[in-house]
Each structure stands twice: as C-alpha cells, then as structure tokens.
Design a protein around this motif. Structure first.
Motif, short mmCIF file in Angstrom:
data_model
loop_
_atom_site.label_atom_id
_atom_site.label_comp_id
_atom_site.label_asym_id
_atom_site.label_seq_id
_atom_site.Cartn_x
_atom_site.Cartn_y
_atom_site.Cartn_z
N ARG A 29 12.14 10.90 3.16
CA ARG A 29 12.87 10.10 4.21
C ARG A 29 13.61 8.72 3.93
O ARG A 29 14.16 7.83 3.48
CB ARG A 29 13.48 10.86 5.18
N ASN A 30 12.75 7.63 3.36
CA ASN A 30 11.98 7.29 3.28
C ASN A 30 11.48 6.40 1.60
O ASN A 30 11.09 7.43 1.33
CB ASN A 30 10.76 5.98 4.15
N LYS A 31 12.13 5.38 1.22
CA LYS A 31 12.04 4.89 0.32
C LYS A 31 10.72 3.31 0.35
O LYS A 31 11.34 2.68 1.04
CB LYS A 31 13.23 4.08 -0.78
N LEU A 32 10.11 4.21 -0.68
CA LEU A 32 8.93 2.37 -0.87
C LEU A 32 9.22 1.29 -2.22
O LEU A 32 9.69 2.11 -3.04
CB LEU A 32 7.55 2.55 -1.17
N VAL A 33 9.25 0.07 -2.13
CA VAL A 33 9.60 -0.72 -3.13
C VAL A 33 9.25 -1.45 -3.37
O VAL A 33 8.27 -1.63 -2.90
CB VAL A 33 10.82 -1.78 -2.35
N ARG A 48 4.43 -10.71 -1.63
CA ARG A 48 3.51 -10.29 -0.42
C ARG A 48 2.91 -9.44 -0.48
O ARG A 48 1.41 -8.77 -0.38
CB ARG A 48 4.13 -11.38 1.04
N GLU A 49 3.66 -7.82 -0.36
CA GLU A 49 3.38 -6.98 0.04
C GLU A 49 4.37 -5.79 -0.55
O GLU A 49 5.56 -5.31 -0.55
CB GLU A 49 2.77 -6.54 1.90
N GLN A 50 3.41 -4.94 -1.94
CA GLN A 50 4.14 -4.50 -2.56
C GLN A 50 3.97 -2.76 -1.83
O GLN A 50 3.40 -2.64 -0.50
CB GLN A 50 3.89 -3.47 -3.97
N GLY A 51 5.33 -1.80 -1.78
CA GLY A 51 4.81 -0.74 -1.69
C GLY A 51 5.34 -0.72 -0.12
O GLY A 51 4.95 0.64 0.66
N GLU A 79 9.88 7.61 -3.27
CA GLU A 79 10.02 8.15 -2.08
C GLU A 79 8.51 8.26 -1.53
O GLU A 79 7.69 7.99 -2.01
CB GLU A 79 9.89 9.84 -2.55
N ASP A 80 8.52 7.76 0.09
CA ASP A 80 7.16 7.64 0.93
C ASP A 80 6.63 9.42 0.76
O ASP A 80 7.15 9.90 1.16
CB ASP A 80 7.79 6.93 2.52
#
Length: 147
Positions: free
Chosen positions: A93-97, A50-53, A87-88
C-alpha cells in the motif's frame, strides 16, 4: 498592562513571518539562477538527499506537507524526471520515493547555490546566535508537545 500569553503570541507570529521570509529568500535565489522548481520541491529533494527510499508518509512529516500537497509535488518531480516511486516490498500500500540519476545531478547543481546562501546568512547572523536560537526553538517545540 501586558496580557498573559501576548509575548508567546508575538513569538508565534514572528516564527511564521520568518518562515515566509525564508521561503521568499530561497524562491528569489532559485528564480535568479533560473532553477525551475519551487521551494516546496527543494524541501522534498533535500529530504531525499539525506535519505532515499522513504515512504511518502515520512516525506510528508519531514516537509510538513499534507498528503494532497505532497502528492502534487511528487507528481511534478516525477514529470521532471527527478524522482521515482516504487511499491514498498514490506507493505504494497505504501510507495517508497527515490531520486533518479537526473535528480541527483540536479541536486548537485543547486546545492552549492543553497549552501552559499546559507553561508551568507550564517555570516550575517553568526553561528553561535543561530545555534542558540535553534536550541531555544527546540525547547519551545518540546514544551508545546508536552502542553
């Protein structure tokens, strides 16, 4: 005599039972078709479809998983080659998937199986009934958040 709250307790138990039955239904479907992922992995893949990243935190909220559980699911999906994390740029500190091309191909392979199962259930229960129950469950969720 009916004690106050008994009907709500019964409703709560039935919702939990329904969730378990739904999970088992999907797991049987996956097993019968030789799909080598768990129900929880399907939840993650569905959310990414539905939504990547999105961040792992968003995925945790959308799949109702704790951070440790989600991290394990992410590691397994990454090993299978279905997702990757970056990495965002806005917050390191955040990871995008994201789904990999292999993950998208896999999702396209299992999506028709899931859709067929949902269509059978919808035919059995009836669309109007499902829509009514969905509205009612959303009202209960809203009431719980305000309580």
């Amino acid at each position: 005599m009916n004690m106050p709250g008994n009907d709500f307790r019964t409703l709560q138990i039935e919702i939990v039972r329904m969730r378990i039955a739904f999970r088992q239904c999907v797991m049987r479907l996956l097993k019968n078709h030789g799909v080598g992922i768990s129900y929880e992995m399907v939840q993650v893949m569905s959310s990414l479809w539905r939504e990547q990243g999105v961040s792992q935190q968003v995925l945790a909220e959308r799949t109702a998983k704790g951070k440790a559980t989600l991290s394990s699911l992410m590691n397994n999906l990454e090993r299978k080659g279905y997702i990757y994390r970056r990495e965002d740029p806005a917050d390191r500190r955040n990871k995008l998937v994201f789904m990999t091309p292999e993950g998208e191909a896999f999702w396209h392979r299992i999506l028709p199986l899931l859709n067929e199962q949902y269509a059978r259930l919808e035919q059995h229960l009836g669309l109007q009934r499902i829509q009514r129950m969905t509205r009612e469950l959303m009202e209960i969720e809203d009431a719980l958040q305000k309580a």
